[in-house]
Design an enzyme around this catalytic site. Structure first.
Site, PDB file in Angstrom:
ATOM      1  N   ASN A 160     -10.483   0.619  -1.509  1.00 17.11           N
ATOM      2  CA  ASN A 160      -9.047   0.533  -1.242  1.00 17.11           C
ATOM      3  C   ASN A 160      -8.370  -0.231  -2.368  1.00 17.11           C
ATOM      4  OD1 ASN A 160      -6.468  -0.107  -0.350  1.00 17.11           O
ATOM      5  ND2 ASN A 160      -7.097  -0.802   1.669  1.00 17.11           N
ATOM      6  N   CYS A 186       0.804  -1.226   0.000  1.00 15.42           N
ATOM      7  CA  CYS A 186       0.000   0.000   0.000  1.00 15.42           C
ATOM      8  C   CYS A 186       0.839   1.280   0.000  1.00 15.42           C
ATOM      9  CB  CYS A 186      -0.945   0.004   1.199  1.00 15.42           C
ATOM     10  SG  CYS A 186      -2.176  -1.319   1.146  1.00 15.42           S
ATOM     11  N   HIS A 221      -3.303   7.203   2.275  1.00 13.09           N
ATOM     12  CA  HIS A 221      -3.725   5.943   1.668  1.00 13.09           C
ATOM     13  C   HIS A 221      -5.139   5.645   2.139  1.00 13.09           C
ATOM     14  CE1 HIS A 221      -4.256   1.835   0.678  1.00 13.09           C
ATOM     15  NE2 HIS A 221      -3.982   1.359   1.875  1.00 13.09           N
TER      16      HIS A 221
END
Length: 320
Positions: free
Chosen positions: A273, A116, A243
């Site tokens: 996500n 990520c 993020h």
């Protein structure tokens, strides 16, 4: 020729698949109450690829948009960095195929598996390449996570989506913005919290509560570090682009960093996500909001554990 050059972002791009998947579909599959997913994550929908779609095609859409936005010729790109956890193949790497699809003849091309925080790692590395080599760098972060989630495992099935985001870095002091400070970190003691074991295809999230706590810790620590490096107070941040892991995670980070919730990007609502792609996707979607003098804080944490933060300063014209 090596030396020292300025570096700035001159183009933004993003792409998502055609199919938008709303919470109701997933809640019905998992037997969850209506509204449960949004209350727990901040997500209303996400985008999933079709059966014949591939990672490099999605990445190429975002990369092409960034090149067009930068108004440059593909031949000017000297390096392509593809941040992904879901390449088309384990071998060979996907970046050379991405470069080929974009017509980037002779450009270097490499995959970066930073989970990520992959985009932040690619941004820092790309910035260094521009400053020392004086060549343009295309960074694309892209993931197809819909093929890696266990649809029966609630922790992953409700969160992840597919997307790509891209930026172009150039040896110029006259781009839209430049990197002011950055911090990258890792903590391998939590290595197995999120994984796709060798030889397997589906993601496993072993301890969501611990991952939540460690993501907040890493994103906060790195955010504080870059603000300290630049001698910037929290109230000077005009945009916080974290993020998009879970709204509760980045709201906790914003609170600990003493940032006003109004400055936080919330693309997770519609896009879910998509791991490394969420930050460049958010930057591209929100680029009309950035103005001269704006400071933009980026933070991320994910599997590994890997994490980081970066501070951008917008120099001049609005990049819309």
């Amino acid at each position: 020729m090596s030396g020292f050059y300025p570096s700035s972002l001159i183009g933004f791009g993003h792409a998502v698949p055609k199919r938008q998947v709303f919470n109701a579909e997933i809640e019905a599959e998992l037997g969850l109450d209506h509204g449960w997913i949004e209350r727990r994550t901040g997500i209303r929908s996400r985008y999933w690829v079709g059966e014949k779609d591939c990672l490099t095609d999605l990445a190429a859409q975002a990369g092409r948009m960034a090149l067009d936005h930068a108004a440059i010729s593909p031949s000017e790109i000297g390096m392509v960095i593809l941040a992904t956890s879901t390449p088309d193949h384990l071998l060979p790497p996907s970046a050379p195929l991405l470069a080929h699809k974009l017509g980037l003849a002779c450009a270097g091309a490499v995959d970066l598996a930073g989970a990520c925080s992959g985009f932040l790692h690619a941004l820092v590395l790309g910035d260094g390449l521009v400053r020392t080599q004086g060549q343009m760098v295309l960074i694309v972060a892209a993931n197809i996570l819909s093929r890696r989630i266990n649809r029966q495992e609630r922790a992953s099935a409700i969160i992840f989506g597919d997307a790509a985001g891209a930026v172009v870095l150039a040896p110029s002091g006259h781009g839209y913005c430049h990197l002011v400070s950055s911090a990258l970190t890792s903590d391998g003691s939590y290595y197995d919290l999120i994984s796709i074991p060798a030889g397997e295809t589906l993601m496993t999230m072993r301890d969501g509560r611990t991952m939540f706590a460690q993501a907040v810790r890493i994103m906060t620590e790195c955010g504080r570090k870059v603000l300290h490096q630049a001698n910037i107070a929290p109230d000077a941040i005009r945009h916080f682009v974290p993020h998009q892991a879970n709204a509760r995670i980045f709201d906790a980070v914003a609170s600990q960093l003493q940032l006003n919730n109004a400055v936080t990007a919330r693309t997770i609502t519609d896009y879910g996500n998509s791991s490394a792609a969420t930050i460049p996707l958010s930057l591209s979607l929100g680029r009309h909001q950035y103005h001269k003098g704006d400071l933009v804080l980026l933070t991320a944490a994910g599997a590994g554990l890997n994490g980081g933060a970066a501070l951008l300063h917008f120099n001049g014209q609005n990049p819309s």
